[in-house]
Design an enzyme around this catalytic site. Structure first.
Site, PDB file in Angstrom:
ATOM      1  N   LYS A  32      35.151 -39.956  -2.189  1.00 37.55           N
ATOM      2  CA  LYS A  32      36.058 -41.077  -2.442  1.00 37.55           C
ATOM      3  C   LYS A  32      35.416 -42.350  -1.926  1.00 37.55           C
ATOM      4  O   LYS A  32      34.984 -42.425  -0.773  1.00 37.55           O
ATOM      5  CB  LYS A  32      37.397 -40.859  -1.733  1.00 37.55           C
ATOM      6  CG  LYS A  32      38.382 -42.018  -1.913  1.00 37.55           C
ATOM      7  CD  LYS A  32      39.753 -41.678  -1.382  1.00 37.55           C
ATOM      8  CE  LYS A  32      39.967 -42.051   0.055  1.00 37.55           C
ATOM      9  NZ  LYS A  32      40.110 -43.495   0.307  1.00 37.55           N
ATOM     10  N   ASP A  59      38.816 -45.438  -5.223  1.00 35.01           N
ATOM     11  CA  ASP A  59      40.150 -45.695  -4.668  1.00 35.01           C
ATOM     12  C   ASP A  59      40.340 -47.188  -4.441  1.00 35.01           C
ATOM     13  O   ASP A  59      40.251 -47.678  -3.318  1.00 35.01           O
ATOM     14  CB  ASP A  59      40.244 -44.892  -3.352  1.00 35.01           C
ATOM     15  CG  ASP A  59      41.551 -45.092  -2.610  1.00 35.01           C
ATOM     16  OD1 ASP A  59      42.536 -45.501  -3.237  1.00 35.01           O
ATOM     17  OD2 ASP A  59      41.572 -44.830  -1.392  1.00 35.01           O
ATOM     18  N   LYS A  61      43.060 -48.974  -5.850  1.00 35.90           N
ATOM     19  CA  LYS A  61      44.522 -49.249  -5.843  1.00 35.90           C
ATOM     20  C   LYS A  61      44.879 -50.561  -6.544  1.00 35.90           C
ATOM     21  O   LYS A  61      45.434 -51.486  -5.916  1.00 35.90           O
ATOM     22  CB  LYS A  61      45.050 -49.281  -4.407  1.00 35.90           C
ATOM     23  CG  LYS A  61      44.886 -47.970  -3.652  1.00 35.90           C
ATOM     24  CD  LYS A  61      45.607 -48.025  -2.310  1.00 35.90           C
ATOM     25  CE  LYS A  61      45.478 -46.768  -1.502  1.00 35.90           C
ATOM     26  NZ  LYS A  61      44.146 -46.533  -0.930  1.00 35.90           N
ATOM     27  N   HIS A  63      46.744 -53.426  -8.618  1.00 35.83           N
ATOM     28  CA  HIS A  63      48.156 -53.829  -8.692  1.00 35.83           C
ATOM     29  C   HIS A  63      48.192 -55.294  -9.120  1.00 35.83           C
ATOM     30  O   HIS A  63      47.944 -56.193  -8.320  1.00 35.83           O
ATOM     31  CB  HIS A  63      48.807 -53.649  -7.305  1.00 35.83           C
ATOM     32  CG  HIS A  63      50.286 -53.862  -7.294  1.00 35.83           C
ATOM     33  ND1 HIS A  63      51.052 -53.641  -6.176  1.00 35.83           N
ATOM     34  CD2 HIS A  63      51.149 -54.259  -8.251  1.00 35.83           C
ATOM     35  CE1 HIS A  63      52.329 -53.891  -6.453  1.00 35.83           C
ATOM     36  NE2 HIS A  63      52.401 -54.279  -7.700  1.00 35.83           N
ATOM     37  N   ASP A  64      48.482 -55.548 -10.412  1.00 37.83           N
ATOM     38  CA  ASP A  64      48.516 -56.923 -10.916  1.00 37.83           C
ATOM     39  C   ASP A  64      49.299 -56.901 -12.224  1.00 37.83           C
ATOM     40  O   ASP A  64      49.859 -55.864 -12.595  1.00 37.83           O
ATOM     41  CB  ASP A  64      47.074 -57.446 -11.114  1.00 37.83           C
ATOM     42  CG  ASP A  64      46.973 -58.965 -10.942  1.00 37.83           C
ATOM     43  OD1 ASP A  64      47.838 -59.677 -11.501  1.00 37.83           O
ATOM     44  OD2 ASP A  64      46.051 -59.428 -10.263  1.00 37.83           O
ATOM     45  N   PRO A  66      50.006 -56.540 -16.204  1.00 42.55           N
ATOM     46  CA  PRO A  66      49.386 -55.540 -17.079  1.00 42.55           C
ATOM     47  C   PRO A  66      48.063 -55.980 -17.701  1.00 42.55           C
ATOM     48  O   PRO A  66      47.085 -55.225 -17.709  1.00 42.55           O
ATOM     49  CB  PRO A  66      50.461 -55.317 -18.161  1.00 42.55           C
ATOM     50  CG  PRO A  66      51.748 -55.570 -17.437  1.00 42.55           C
ATOM     51  CD  PRO A  66      51.458 -56.696 -16.477  1.00 42.55           C
ATOM     52  N   ASN A  67      47.993 -57.214 -18.197  1.00 37.28           N
ATOM     53  CA  ASN A  67      46.777 -57.656 -18.878  1.00 37.28           C
ATOM     54  C   ASN A  67      45.574 -57.675 -17.934  1.00 37.28           C
ATOM     55  O   ASN A  67      44.468 -57.263 -18.315  1.00 37.28           O
ATOM     56  CB  ASN A  67      47.008 -59.056 -19.472  1.00 37.28           C
ATOM     57  CG  ASN A  67      45.831 -59.523 -20.283  1.00 37.28           C
ATOM     58  OD1 ASN A  67      45.398 -58.845 -21.221  1.00 37.28           O
ATOM     59  ND2 ASN A  67      45.275 -60.665 -19.903  1.00 37.28           N
ATOM     60  N   THR A 119      51.829 -44.561   2.885  1.00 40.47           N
ATOM     61  CA  THR A 119      52.338 -43.801   4.039  1.00 40.47           C
ATOM     62  C   THR A 119      52.553 -44.709   5.254  1.00 40.47           C
ATOM     63  O   THR A 119      53.158 -44.292   6.230  1.00 40.47           O
ATOM     64  CB  THR A 119      51.386 -42.643   4.404  1.00 40.47           C
ATOM     65  OG1 THR A 119      50.048 -43.099   4.310  1.00 40.47           O
ATOM     66  CG2 THR A 119      51.578 -41.475   3.482  1.00 40.47           C
ATOM     67  N   GLN A 190      46.952 -40.622  11.694  1.00 43.15           N
ATOM     68  CA  GLN A 190      47.788 -40.022  10.650  1.00 43.15           C
ATOM     69  C   GLN A 190      49.041 -39.437  11.297  1.00 43.15           C
ATOM     70  O   GLN A 190      48.970 -38.778  12.326  1.00 43.15           O
ATOM     71  CB  GLN A 190      47.019 -38.914   9.904  1.00 43.15           C
ATOM     72  CG  GLN A 190      45.850 -39.422   9.075  1.00 43.15           C
ATOM     73  CD  GLN A 190      46.274 -40.042   7.743  1.00 43.15           C
ATOM     74  OE1 GLN A 190      47.442 -40.353   7.543  1.00 43.15           O
ATOM     75  NE2 GLN A 190      45.322 -40.238   6.854  1.00 43.15           N
ATOM     76  N   ARG A 211      37.857 -38.464   8.380  1.00 46.40           N
ATOM     77  CA  ARG A 211      37.270 -38.249   9.710  1.00 46.40           C
ATOM     78  C   ARG A 211      37.058 -36.799  10.130  1.00 46.40           C
ATOM     79  O   ARG A 211      36.066 -36.532  10.821  1.00 46.40           O
ATOM     80  CB  ARG A 211      38.095 -39.028  10.744  1.00 46.40           C
ATOM     81  CG  ARG A 211      37.856 -40.536  10.617  1.00 46.40           C
ATOM     82  CD  ARG A 211      38.963 -41.352  11.219  1.00 46.40           C
ATOM     83  NE  ARG A 211      40.209 -41.216  10.468  1.00 46.40           N
ATOM     84  CZ  ARG A 211      41.346 -41.816  10.799  1.00 46.40           C
ATOM     85  NH1 ARG A 211      41.396 -42.576  11.859  1.00 46.40           N
ATOM     86  NH2 ARG A 211      42.419 -41.650  10.051  1.00 46.40           N
TER      87      ARG A 211
HETATM   88  O1  C5P Z   1      40.054 -40.060   8.041  1.00 43.47           O
HETATM   89  P1  C5P Z   1      41.219 -39.575   7.242  1.00 43.47           P
HETATM   90  O2  C5P Z   1      41.152 -38.106   6.872  1.00 43.47           O
HETATM   91  O3  C5P Z   1      42.554 -39.938   7.883  1.00 43.47           O
HETATM   92  O4  C5P Z   1      41.102 -40.388   5.869  1.00 43.47           O
HETATM   93  C1  C5P Z   1      42.078 -40.311   4.857  1.00 43.47           C
HETATM   94  C2  C5P Z   1      41.694 -41.176   3.711  1.00 43.47           C
HETATM   95  O5  C5P Z   1      42.771 -41.171   2.771  1.00 43.47           O
HETATM   96  C3  C5P Z   1      41.434 -42.627   4.067  1.00 43.47           C
HETATM   97  O6  C5P Z   1      40.418 -43.109   3.165  1.00 43.47           O
HETATM   98  C4  C5P Z   1      42.750 -43.300   3.788  1.00 43.47           C
HETATM   99  O7  C5P Z   1      42.613 -44.648   3.439  1.00 43.47           O
HETATM  100  C5  C5P Z   1      43.257 -42.495   2.598  1.00 43.47           C
HETATM  101  N1  C5P Z   1      44.708 -42.519   2.399  1.00 43.47           N
HETATM  102  C6  C5P Z   1      45.611 -42.067   3.360  1.00 43.47           C
HETATM  103  N2  C5P Z   1      46.964 -42.104   3.109  1.00 43.47           N
HETATM  104  C7  C5P Z   1      47.410 -42.569   1.942  1.00 43.47           C
HETATM  105  C8  C5P Z   1      46.518 -43.014   0.957  1.00 43.47           C
HETATM  106  C9  C5P Z   1      45.154 -42.976   1.236  1.00 43.47           C
HETATM  107  O8  C5P Z   1      45.205 -41.626   4.426  1.00 43.47           O
HETATM  108  N3  C5P Z   1      48.716 -42.559   1.692  1.00 43.47           N
END
Ligand code: C5P
Length: 232
Positions: A32, A59, A61, A63-64, A66-67, A119, A190, A211
């Site tokens: 990713k 990745d 993401k 967001h704008d 449609p065009n 999240t 997390q 990580r």
């Molecule tokens: O290091 P770690 O395993 O926490 O990385 C998780 C990856 O997933 C990071 O690149 C983070 O930006 C991404 N991510 C996330 N939660 C989300 C969307 C993306 O942790 N809801």
């Protein structure tokens, strides 16, 4: 679709990323590339990693309107990545436009998945800052349904939501899930974490692991452990 482990290459430079990927001499992990690395190293890093034989989830993401998203996706489709994403909050028309932009003249396109609710947004923030009433989980499901109706291939969500998303949008609708930690590993920032084995039981199609692999003493061994628990 075959279950797979996607390594989040959250590195600040191309050099650090190549040094990391060079450690994998026997396998070519799905990687990713997020905003940090893409903004630092540009599209060239995508071309190079693709040339090395890896599958890529880009990745960014989007967001704008449609065009704008349609035109940006058309550019990204030339990079030949395997998965792209956008924010479902941009609405159904934006998601439909994204698919149009992503689709190449020969009808092929990368998979397109939607971020539902970040999240980092919890129930309280959703209500007080975004003025969205109701349960956060219902918003996530509504966004997932919007993505499905717009023709997208899946969503990024918590492994804990994979079953619900599949129940609502079908087993073939992909769930790509971060928040993965080994049972004996550090949780870091997390909040709600799941082991690779549990993510498999819960029905995730892809796990995104950063990580626990990138910061491991032996990243190749950590990757193999993820694959063994989740995919093999
Ligand atoms: O290091 P770690 O395993 O926490 O990385 C998780 C990856 O997933 C990071 O690149 C983070 O930006 C991404 N991510 C996330 N939660 C989300 C969307 C993306 O942790 N809801």
């Amino acid at each position: 679709m075959k279950k797979d482990v996607i390594i989040a290459c959250d590195f600040a430079s191309a050099e650090a990323t190549y040094a990391f990927l060079d450690r994998f001499t026997e396998e070519k992990p799905f990687v990713k590339i997020g905003m940090e690395l893409f903004y630092a190293a540009g599209p060239e890093i995508v071309r190079e990693i693709k040339k090395r034989g890896h599958k890529i989830f880009l990745d960014l993401k989007l967001h704008d309107i449609p065009n704008t998203v349609k035109k940006a996706m058309a550019v990204l489709s030339n990079l030949d990545v395997d998965i792209c994403n956008l924010h479902a909050a941009g609405g159904v028309d934006m998601m439909k436009a994204a698919i149009e932009g992503l689709t190449r003249p020969d009808g092929t396109r990368p998979l397109l998945i939607a971020v539902t609710m970040l999240t980092s947004i919890d129930q309280d923030r959703m209500e007080k800052e975004l003025l969205i009433k109701g349960r956060l989980q219902d918003t996530v499901m509504q966004y997932a349904e919007n993505a499905k109706n717009a023709g997208l291939d899946g969503v990024v969500c918590s492994p804990l939501e994979s079953g619900l998303v599949h129940g609502r949008c079908g087993e073939g609708f992909l769930t790509v899930t971060p928040g993965i930690r080994f049972a004996d590993g550090a949780q870091g920032d997390q909040q709600r974490v799941t082991t690779p084995a549990r993510a498999r039981e819960l029905g995730s199609d892809f796990i995104v692991v950063g990580r626990p692999i990138t910061a491991a003493e032996d990243p190749v061994a950590a990757y193999r452990r993820c694959m063994a628990e989740f995919a093999d």
